[in-house]
Enzyme design. Structure first.
Site, PDB file in Angstrom:
ATOM      1  N   TRP A 309     -30.022 -23.246  -2.173  1.00  0.00           N
ATOM      2  CA  TRP A 309     -30.816 -24.258  -2.873  1.00  0.00           C
ATOM      3  C   TRP A 309     -31.967 -24.730  -1.999  1.00  0.00           C
ATOM      4  O   TRP A 309     -33.063 -25.027  -2.497  1.00  0.00           O
ATOM      5  CB  TRP A 309     -29.921 -25.436  -3.251  1.00  0.00           C
ATOM      6  CG  TRP A 309     -30.614 -26.521  -4.010  1.00  0.00           C
ATOM      7  CD1 TRP A 309     -30.819 -26.582  -5.360  1.00  0.00           C
ATOM      8  CD2 TRP A 309     -31.185 -27.722  -3.487  1.00  0.00           C
ATOM      9  NE1 TRP A 309     -31.486 -27.740  -5.702  1.00  0.00           N
ATOM     10  CE2 TRP A 309     -31.720 -28.457  -4.571  1.00  0.00           C
ATOM     11  CE3 TRP A 309     -31.288 -28.256  -2.201  1.00  0.00           C
ATOM     12  CZ2 TRP A 309     -32.352 -29.686  -4.407  1.00  0.00           C
ATOM     13  CZ3 TRP A 309     -31.913 -29.486  -2.035  1.00  0.00           C
ATOM     14  CH2 TRP A 309     -32.434 -30.184  -3.120  1.00  0.00           C
ATOM     15  N   HIS A 310     -31.747 -24.769  -0.703  1.00  0.00           N
ATOM     16  CA  HIS A 310     -32.806 -25.183   0.218  1.00  0.00           C
ATOM     17  C   HIS A 310     -33.839 -24.074   0.437  1.00  0.00           C
ATOM     18  O   HIS A 310     -34.983 -24.361   0.799  1.00  0.00           O
ATOM     19  CB  HIS A 310     -32.216 -25.588   1.571  1.00  0.00           C
ATOM     20  CG  HIS A 310     -31.486 -26.897   1.546  1.00  0.00           C
ATOM     21  ND1 HIS A 310     -30.140 -26.995   1.281  1.00  0.00           N
ATOM     22  CD2 HIS A 310     -31.921 -28.169   1.739  1.00  0.00           C
ATOM     23  CE1 HIS A 310     -29.776 -28.263   1.317  1.00  0.00           C
ATOM     24  NE2 HIS A 310     -30.838 -28.995   1.585  1.00  0.00           N
TER      25      HIS A 310
END
Length: 384
Positions: A309-310
């Protein structure tokens, strides 16, 4: 991003003033907020506003359909989730990484999507599990997706909580006002003063030609503190403005440095992100209690997803895998929690120290720079 723009800060403060002046109007919060959000985005970027108007309308259509349909509900649910993840979530990461190019899009289009796609997914879950009872007015759905205080920085709002607040009249008393203003000031101080100062020192030490063990250790610890002030500073401002606009904002950082296990750390650090992934993956296993091995496997999956997600890089993949394995081991060994009242202070703080050491070693990944990460890790082995 908005919180580093003084015009944006003034605009949000002005909106708070308008809400307070019109508090006797029962619908002020719902109607004025959507007008404010659209005007804010329009002034910031016409393209951004148009994109989010279409994005919100399309997903609201999918939301209503999922609430009402009785045919192929699971297929529609999976398709809606997949469409957002593949078409939006992966697209933004590939674009930002300079892999995906398209003349119809630019970086400004993707502003906020990393957070907003999670909110869209949460709304689809609500529609899927509640059906007709989960349907909400379009204006409330739009306010949820376009809510400016958390648009680019979180915390990640839960759909059901936001809808519950939408039904309540605007109400901000003197105590809440004072606390929220202090929170905003604290957040601005962290982000503008502390982070700027700490970044200068970090860059200065990193510029040395050769790093030694003590310097690499310093950089790891320093960067951990820097990231905390950066992330929590944004959260403080978002929480402060959100509460002043009449909505309950969840805490994103809950004293993470006093976490005696990695499991509790992820309940305290960027808490709303961890909660999102736990809720939306474990939800499918809610009818039966998973075994410890299944729970451990899910922990690894969740942390890998949080890592990706990062950013779609090997650095973030291994970051998530590293934390996932630690969570899995804690689960298998039944050491996920520590009750401070039932153990000695020495043991409790020793567990906190071990947890922070494990986090400190990996948090440099947030720099997203292969060269920086490798230099610091190599420096740990340079004892002379």
């Amino acid at each position: 991003m908005f919180y580093m723009n003084m015009n944006a800060i003034i605009a949000m403060a002005g909106m708070v003033a308008v809400l307070m002046l019109t508090r006797k109007w029962a619908g002020n919060k719902r109607i004025l907020m959507i007008i404010f959000s659209l005007c804010f985005l329009l002034l910031f970027s016409t393209k951004l506003c148009l994109f989010y108007a279409v994005y919100t309308v399309v997903n609201y259509g999918g939301f209503v359909y999922l609430c009402r349909t009785t045919v192929w509900r699971k297929a529609a649910f999976i398709f809606a989730i997949a469409a957002n993840i593949i078409g939006v979530f992966i697209g933004v990461r590939l674009f930002v990484m300079d892999i995906f190019h398209n003349p119809l899009f630019d970086a400004i289009i993707y502003l906020g999507l990393i957070y907003n796609v999670l909110k869209v997914i949460d709304a689809y879950y609500f529609a899927y599990f509640f059906g007709k009872d989960g349907q909400v007015p379009a204006i409330d759905y739009a306010n949820y997706i376009l809510f400016i205080p958390t648009f680019t920085s979180g915390p990640i709002l839960k759909f059901r909580d936001f809808m519950a607040d939408s039904k309540k009249p605007y109400s901000v008393d003197s105590a809440l006002f004072e606390d929220s203003v202090k929170r905003i000031i604290l957040g601005m101080f962290k982000k503008i003063v502390v982070v700027t100062w700490m970044t200068g020192i970090f860059d200065h030490v990193l510029k040395q030609q050769e790093l030694h063990t003590h310097e690499s250790l310093f950089l790891l610890i320093w960067f951990y503190a820097l990231i905390y002030f950066d992330f929590s500073g944004y959260s403080d401002m978002a929480i402060g403005f959100g509460r002043l606009m009449g909505y309950t904002m969840p805490e994103n950082f809950k004293r993470p440095f006093l976490s005696p296990s990695m499991t509790q750390f992820w309940r305290n650090w960027h808490a709303t992100l961890g909660d999102f992934f736990r809720d939306h993956i474990f939800m499918f296993f809610s009818r039966s209690v998973p075994t410890r091995w299944v729970a451990s496997g899910l922990s690894i999956l969740i942390m890998v997803l949080i890592g990706l997600w990062h950013g779609f890089t090997w650095l973030y993949f291994f970051y998530g895998l590293y934390h996932g394995i630690i969570l899995a081991v804690e689960n298998l060994l039944k050491i996920t929690t520590v009750n401070k009242k039932k153990v000695s202070k020495t043991y409790f703080y020793f567990r906190c120290f071990v947890t922070q050491a494990l986090v400190t070693v990996s948090v440099i990944i947030y720099s997203s720079n292969y060269e920086t990460v490798l230099r610091i890790y190599k420096g740990l082995l340079h004892f002379n």
